[in-house]
Design a protein around this motif. Structure first.
Motif, PDB file in Angstrom:
ATOM      1  N   SER A 175      21.154  24.342  -3.422  1.00  0.00           N
ATOM      2  CA  SER A 175      20.819  24.874  -4.747  1.00  0.00           C
ATOM      3  C   SER A 175      19.329  25.132  -4.864  1.00  0.00           C
ATOM      4  CB  SER A 175      21.272  23.901  -5.838  1.00  0.00           C
ATOM      5  OG  SER A 175      22.670  23.716  -5.800  1.00  0.00           O
ATOM      6  N   ALA A 176      18.508  24.279  -4.246  1.00  0.00           N
ATOM      7  CA  ALA A 176      17.059  24.474  -4.280  1.00  0.00           C
ATOM      8  C   ALA A 176      16.675  25.768  -3.577  1.00  0.00           C
ATOM      9  CB  ALA A 176      16.354  23.285  -3.626  1.00  0.00           C
ATOM     10  N   ILE A 188      18.349  33.370 -21.408  1.00  0.00           N
ATOM     11  CA  ILE A 188      19.775  33.024 -21.434  1.00  0.00           C
ATOM     12  C   ILE A 188      20.039  31.722 -20.689  1.00  0.00           C
ATOM     13  CG2 ILE A 188      22.072  33.703 -20.627  1.00  0.00           C
ATOM     14  CD1 ILE A 188      21.236  36.618 -21.186  1.00  0.00           C
ATOM     15  N   PHE A 189      19.598  31.635 -19.435  1.00  0.00           N
ATOM     16  CA  PHE A 189      19.984  30.494 -18.606  1.00  0.00           C
ATOM     17  C   PHE A 189      19.150  29.250 -18.872  1.00  0.00           C
ATOM     18  CE2 PHE A 189      21.749  34.048 -16.145  1.00  0.00           C
ATOM     19  CZ  PHE A 189      23.052  33.587 -16.024  1.00  0.00           C
ATOM     20  N   ARG A 190      17.931  29.420 -19.349  1.00  0.00           N
ATOM     21  CA  ARG A 190      17.147  28.233 -19.679  1.00  0.00           C
ATOM     22  C   ARG A 190      17.648  27.561 -20.949  1.00  0.00           C
ATOM     23  NH1 ARG A 190      10.670  28.479 -20.449  1.00  0.00           N
ATOM     24  NH2 ARG A 190      11.360  29.725 -22.210  1.00  0.00           N
ATOM     25  N   ASN A 191      18.332  28.314 -21.800  1.00  0.00           N
ATOM     26  CA  ASN A 191      18.817  27.771 -23.063  1.00  0.00           C
ATOM     27  C   ASN A 191      20.330  27.574 -23.102  1.00  0.00           C
ATOM     28  OD1 ASN A 191      16.287  27.758 -24.832  1.00  0.00           O
ATOM     29  ND2 ASN A 191      16.280  29.861 -24.059  1.00  0.00           N
ATOM     30  N   THR A 192      20.978  27.740 -21.952  1.00  0.00           N
ATOM     31  CA  THR A 192      22.419  27.509 -21.852  1.00  0.00           C
ATOM     32  C   THR A 192      22.665  26.175 -21.165  1.00  0.00           C
ATOM     33  OG1 THR A 192      22.870  29.880 -21.670  1.00  0.00           O
ATOM     34  CG2 THR A 192      24.603  28.386 -20.947  1.00  0.00           C
ATOM     35  N   ILE A 213      27.636  26.398 -17.786  1.00  0.00           N
ATOM     36  CA  ILE A 213      27.526  27.311 -16.649  1.00  0.00           C
ATOM     37  C   ILE A 213      28.481  26.911 -15.527  1.00  0.00           C
ATOM     38  CG2 ILE A 213      25.973  28.122 -14.828  1.00  0.00           C
ATOM     39  CD1 ILE A 213      23.681  27.852 -16.829  1.00  0.00           C
ATOM     40  N   LEU A 214      28.556  25.617 -15.218  1.00  0.00           N
ATOM     41  CA  LEU A 214      29.435  25.161 -14.144  1.00  0.00           C
ATOM     42  C   LEU A 214      30.907  25.343 -14.501  1.00  0.00           C
ATOM     43  CD1 LEU A 214      27.675  21.921 -12.834  1.00  0.00           C
ATOM     44  CD2 LEU A 214      27.565  24.243 -11.942  1.00  0.00           C
ATOM     45  N   VAL A 234      26.210  27.727  -6.833  1.00  0.00           N
ATOM     46  CA  VAL A 234      25.867  28.956  -7.551  1.00  0.00           C
ATOM     47  C   VAL A 234      25.369  28.634  -8.958  1.00  0.00           C
ATOM     48  CG1 VAL A 234      26.808  31.077  -8.563  1.00  0.00           C
ATOM     49  CG2 VAL A 234      27.435  30.424  -6.223  1.00  0.00           C
ATOM     50  N   GLY A 235      26.122  27.785  -9.668  1.00  0.00           N
ATOM     51  CA  GLY A 235      25.742  27.440 -11.032  1.00  0.00           C
ATOM     52  C   GLY A 235      24.403  26.731 -11.106  1.00  0.00           C
TER      53      GLY A 235
END
Length: 221
Positions: A24-25, A56-60, A65-66, A96-97
């Motif tokens: 993931s890193a 979107i992704f920083r606040n979800t 997401i997973l 991915v998530g």
């Protein structure tokens, strides 16, 4: 206390945690670098897409997401990443998530580093005939990465801890095993202490290592 689950199960579970963090890193670093480049791009559409991605992704929530990746993309739409194996698919969708989520934080850390690079550096690149992408790759990003080694280390530590959320979609990492072990209430404190210590062993050296790197390669001002 550990009749059903041995120390080898604990090691195997933390090995899965390490694998989740590692892959993931890599994904987050690649994705975050691309998005950071988009955010400072001279093309308005690219800047808008980059800003939208981060917002979107920083606040979800990572949990959302997973679940979307596993239940939505895999179970509902049938998007497979590893043949027919449920275990392998959930593991890869977890990567991915986690990559997509963490990439937003990598992007913002790296963008802060880009902003520390003197504008004269970019102007010198342009005077040599470098285009935006070449200037970013050869001049700006190397200096930006050196400026944000410590923040990127903090992002990696957060990723290591966030990998425990993967248990929600059935990935047999550390927190998944812990949830099975604490069914024995008599061993609750001992089990909690073991897993807490194991995460300290994983994250503390990471923080120390990135702290050393930051001092070793910090940009002189």
């Amino acid at each position: 206390m550990f009749d059903l689950i041995s120390r080898y199960d604990i090691l195997a579970a933390f090995w899965v945690t390490i694998q989740l963090t590692f892959f993931s890193a890599i994904g987050a670093l690649i994705l975050g670098t691309i998005v950071a480049g988009m955010r400072v791009s001279p093309i308005p559409v690219a800047r808008w897409v980059g800003a939208a991605y981060v917002s979107i992704f920083r606040n979800t929530p990572l949990t959302l997401i997973l679940v979307f990746c596993s239940i939505g993309l895999y179970n509902t739409l049938g998007w497979k990443l590893a043949g027919e194996s449920l275990v392998d698919n959930n593991f890869r969708w977890a990567i991915v998530g986690l990559s997509v989520y963490t990439g937003a934080f990598v992007c913002e850390s790296l963008r802060a580093g880009i902003n520390t690079v003197a504008i004269g550096q970019s102007e010198a690149g342009r005077s040599l005939g470098f285009g935006f992408a070449q200037n970013l790759r050869l001049i700006v990003l190397p200096q930006a990465f050196r400026a944000v080694i410590a923040p990127l280390g903090s992002v990696l530590i957060a990723l290591t801890k966030n990998s425990t959320v993967a248990s929600l979609i059935g990935v047999a990492e550390a927190s998944f095993l812990m949830s099975e072990m604490i069914e024995n209430e008599a061993a609750l404190l001992t089990i909690g202490a073991i897993f807490a210590l194991a995460f300290v062993v994983l994250t503390l050296p990471t923080g120390l290592f990135f702290g050393w790197l930051a001092k070793r390669y910090e940009v002189a001002r």
